[in-house]
Design a protein around this motif. Sequence first.
Motif, PDB file in Angstrom:
ATOM      1  N   UNK A 150      58.199  39.376  53.761  1.00  0.00           N
ATOM      2  CA  UNK A 150      56.832  39.719  54.750  1.00  0.00           C
ATOM      3  C   UNK A 150      55.614  39.748  53.666  1.00  0.00           C
ATOM      4  N   UNK A 151      55.911  39.855  52.497  1.00  0.00           N
ATOM      5  CA  UNK A 151      54.650  39.743  51.619  1.00  0.00           C
ATOM      6  C   UNK A 151      53.954  41.264  51.561  1.00  0.00           C
ATOM      7  N   UNK A 152      52.775  41.561  51.131  1.00  0.00           N
ATOM      8  CA  UNK A 152      52.092  42.968  50.900  1.00  0.00           C
ATOM      9  C   UNK A 152      50.721  42.816  51.887  1.00  0.00           C
ATOM     10  N   UNK A 153      50.595  43.239  52.633  1.00  0.00           N
ATOM     11  CA  UNK A 153      49.143  43.198  53.623  1.00  0.00           C
ATOM     12  C   UNK A 153      48.113  43.876  52.741  1.00  0.00           C
ATOM     13  N   UNK A 154      48.268  44.980  52.136  1.00  0.00           N
ATOM     14  CA  UNK A 154      47.119  45.438  51.665  1.00  0.00           C
ATOM     15  C   UNK A 154      46.781  44.702  50.357  1.00  0.00           C
ATOM     16  N   UNK A 155      47.704  44.144  49.732  1.00  0.00           N
ATOM     17  CA  UNK A 155      47.427  43.351  48.546  1.00  0.00           C
ATOM     18  C   UNK A 155      46.592  41.811  48.902  1.00  0.00           C
ATOM     19  N   UNK A 156      47.190  41.350  50.093  1.00  0.00           N
ATOM     20  CA  UNK A 156      46.302  40.296  50.694  1.00  0.00           C
ATOM     21  C   UNK A 156      44.891  40.492  50.996  1.00  0.00           C
ATOM     22  N   UNK A 157      44.616  41.776  51.635  1.00  0.00           N
ATOM     23  CA  UNK A 157      43.152  42.231  51.537  1.00  0.00           C
ATOM     24  C   UNK A 157      42.470  42.168  50.208  1.00  0.00           C
ATOM     25  N   UNK A 158      42.985  42.925  49.358  1.00  0.00           N
ATOM     26  CA  UNK A 158      42.390  43.267  48.138  1.00  0.00           C
ATOM     27  C   UNK A 158      42.133  41.765  47.386  1.00  0.00           C
ATOM     28  N   UNK A 159      43.157  40.703  47.700  1.00  0.00           N
ATOM     29  CA  UNK A 159      42.683  39.649  46.861  1.00  0.00           C
ATOM     30  C   UNK A 159      41.536  38.878  47.125  1.00  0.00           C
ATOM     31  N   UNK A 160      40.966  39.322  48.392  1.00  0.00           N
ATOM     32  CA  UNK A 160      39.485  38.548  48.688  1.00  0.00           C
ATOM     33  C   UNK A 160      38.382  39.535  48.478  1.00  0.00           C
ATOM     34  N   UNK A 161      38.622  40.769  47.570  1.00  0.00           N
ATOM     35  CA  UNK A 161      37.396  41.522  47.192  1.00  0.00           C
ATOM     36  C   UNK A 161      37.282  41.712  45.668  1.00  0.00           C
ATOM     37  N   UNK A 162      37.391  40.728  45.102  1.00  0.00           N
ATOM     38  CA  UNK A 162      37.316  40.731  43.446  1.00  0.00           C
ATOM     39  C   UNK A 162      35.796  41.154  43.142  1.00  0.00           C
ATOM     40  N   UNK A 163      34.597  40.297  44.012  1.00  0.00           N
ATOM     41  CA  UNK A 163      33.233  40.900  43.578  1.00  0.00           C
ATOM     42  C   UNK A 163      33.096  42.373  43.944  1.00  0.00           C
ATOM     43  N   UNK A 164      33.604  42.813  44.887  1.00  0.00           N
ATOM     44  CA  UNK A 164      33.363  44.214  45.264  1.00  0.00           C
ATOM     45  C   UNK A 164      34.029  45.249  44.354  1.00  0.00           C
ATOM     46  N   UNK A 165      34.964  44.809  43.854  1.00  0.00           N
ATOM     47  CA  UNK A 165      35.780  45.567  43.146  1.00  0.00           C
ATOM     48  C   UNK A 165      34.949  45.721  41.471  1.00  0.00           C
ATOM     49  N   UNK A 166      34.819  44.674  40.953  1.00  0.00           N
ATOM     50  CA  UNK A 166      33.949  44.463  39.915  1.00  0.00           C
ATOM     51  C   UNK A 166      32.523  45.335  40.024  1.00  0.00           C
ATOM     52  N   UNK A 167      32.018  45.265  41.104  1.00  0.00           N
ATOM     53  CA  UNK A 167      30.669  45.787  41.518  1.00  0.00           C
ATOM     54  C   UNK A 167      30.967  47.363  41.165  1.00  0.00           C
ATOM     55  N   UNK A 168      31.966  47.916  42.011  1.00  0.00           N
ATOM     56  CA  UNK A 168      32.121  49.057  41.907  1.00  0.00           C
ATOM     57  C   UNK A 168      32.535  49.899  40.798  1.00  0.00           C
ATOM     58  N   UNK A 169      33.273  49.329  39.840  1.00  0.00           N
ATOM     59  CA  UNK A 169      33.701  49.722  38.492  1.00  0.00           C
ATOM     60  C   UNK A 169      32.392  49.663  37.540  1.00  0.00           C
ATOM     61  N   UNK A 170      31.608  48.820  37.716  1.00  0.00           N
ATOM     62  CA  UNK A 170      30.319  48.701  36.798  1.00  0.00           C
ATOM     63  C   UNK A 170      29.248  49.467  37.244  1.00  0.00           C
ATOM     64  N   UNK A 171      29.392  49.816  38.550  1.00  0.00           N
ATOM     65  CA  UNK A 171      28.348  50.815  39.205  1.00  0.00           C
ATOM     66  C   UNK A 171      28.658  52.304  38.655  1.00  0.00           C
ATOM     67  N   UNK A 172      29.827  52.538  38.751  1.00  0.00           N
ATOM     68  CA  UNK A 172      30.346  53.660  38.388  1.00  0.00           C
ATOM     69  C   UNK A 172      30.237  54.142  36.835  1.00  0.00           C
ATOM     70  N   UNK A 173      30.599  52.994  36.126  1.00  0.00           N
ATOM     71  CA  UNK A 173      30.560  53.191  34.280  1.00  0.00           C
ATOM     72  C   UNK A 173      29.536  52.199  33.929  1.00  0.00           C
ATOM     73  N   UNK A 174      28.285  52.243  33.950  1.00  0.00           N
ATOM     74  CA  UNK A 174      27.171  51.341  33.600  1.00  0.00           C
ATOM     75  C   UNK A 174      27.353  51.055  32.088  1.00  0.00           C
ATOM     76  N   UNK A 175      28.201  52.044  31.287  1.00  0.00           N
ATOM     77  CA  UNK A 175      28.174  51.528  29.820  1.00  0.00           C
ATOM     78  C   UNK A 175      29.135  50.572  29.488  1.00  0.00           C
ATOM     79  N   UNK A 176      30.058  50.043  30.561  1.00  0.00           N
ATOM     80  CA  UNK A 176      31.027  48.950  30.086  1.00  0.00           C
ATOM     81  C   UNK A 176      30.336  47.805  30.379  1.00  0.00           C
ATOM     82  N   UNK A 177      29.004  47.675  30.806  1.00  0.00           N
ATOM     83  CA  UNK A 177      28.463  46.256  30.985  1.00  0.00           C
ATOM     84  C   UNK A 177      28.313  45.502  29.813  1.00  0.00           C
ATOM     85  N   UNK A 178      28.912  44.240  29.818  1.00  0.00           N
ATOM     86  CA  UNK A 178      29.095  43.288  28.825  1.00  0.00           C
ATOM     87  C   UNK A 178      30.003  43.491  28.204  1.00  0.00           C
TER      88      UNK A 178
END
Length: 466
Positions: A278-306
């Motif tokens: 049957x797959x993994x429903x939450x993994x399917x949802x998250x697979x479409x949220x690449x941009x949001x996850x990256x923005x969330x991490x870099x917003x929390x840790x500005x020093x990781x930019x670059x």
Amino acid sequence: MVAGDMAEVIKRIETKYDVSQIRYEDTFIWSYLRTYLFFSYQNKEEPIFRKKVSHVTKALRLIRAVSKTDFRLFYKKNPIIMFVDGDDVCTVDGKKKTKLFETVRKMYRDKCVPIRIPVENIKETPYKYFIDSNIISYQLRRERKKLNFDENRLKGREIVKSILLELDIPDFDYLDIIKKILAAKIYFRKWFRKVNPEKIFVSCYYDYNRMPAISIAKEMGIKTIEFQHGYIGYDHAAYRAYGLSSREAYPDYYLSFGKKFSEIISEAIYAPDSIFEVGNGYLEIMSRRDKQSKELLRKKYPSVKGKKIMCIIGVAMEYYDMHAINLGLNLLDMTEGFAIVFKPRYGKVYNVSHKDFYFEDDMDVYQCMQASDVTLTGMSTCAFESLYLGTPLVLDNIDNFAKTRFENYFSDIKSAVYVNENDDIVEKVTKVIDLDKNFVRTEGSLFYATNNKKRVKQALSIIDNV
């Protein structure tokens, strides 16, 4: 942790000894005993199942459980009982959801009776009403005090003792476990006869409380269904078995992530026609949220930019976590332009001081992997999930554990590499970190069926008509 020989150990023990003889009256004890016995052997260097809980801790847990539990759920007629883990929670668009049970929760709504195992560092839950599992544990302890246990009625004691001697785990208290099982069967038989559950769902069947509940449900003709919650392999005793003559403690049906996992499950645990991919429903949802996850991490840790980010997955076992952490620190020392995000399991963190090393306990593990450029793990199911999310993988092969665990899956996968004791971590990371994310996702998708919601509904429809 003993890893390399685990698959052979399971086979050797269950073909050498007539485990079907281990019984207490009509209860086939080995079905319940085997998984934790093998886990104790596998983890005897760093025991994880022998922790003593003080009376004060038990009392505090009970007080919290009373405050959280809706006791009306114990009297709900024809319920859908769901044994869920406290970490089966996620946030999607500001709403709390379950990672595994969301389709079931929406299908049955008010009929659901969740029995939730609390996790210390996870307070929120998608369930408005639930039973805290510590209430069940308290009731089972009371039932056990009334238990009329006669050791002379236990058959196959010498077989158990021989197995413990051969595996060198003499402190494994099998009599205590048997008493817990028998008391739990009495308790669940009383409860289920009063409310007559329609179905029982579990996310991890091999628990001292859940297996007796499953057994009683099957005795009463109640359908029992397990959702895959994590890794399955030839070294996983809960899904590999030989010589069993009873499935009484195992659910009727299994909803797996995908065919590659299903193929490994022994028929002694689940018959092939009882398994649905049957797959993994939450993994399917998250697979479409690449941009949001990256923005969330870099917003929390500005020093990781670059910088390139490595996500290290904790497993809450210090020996393995510290080895992975040291690999990450070596990477930081040997090259420029990297940062490490360590995602602890159950909030277990360590004393590490480095300006580019961060412990992250707020973001979801999927978000952490998705926002990173490479994942480092050695035993977690996150190995598969990371690839599905498009993040390549470095497998910490400490004690040859990762290779033993994953080689059956990753032999033809280019997005995953092993790092051995004397390997150059920079070289290994460099080999995979610049792979095209779509290529990585394609390899990760080999392990998961698609369209989880539809497949779960189809599987349950088939089960209802059996």
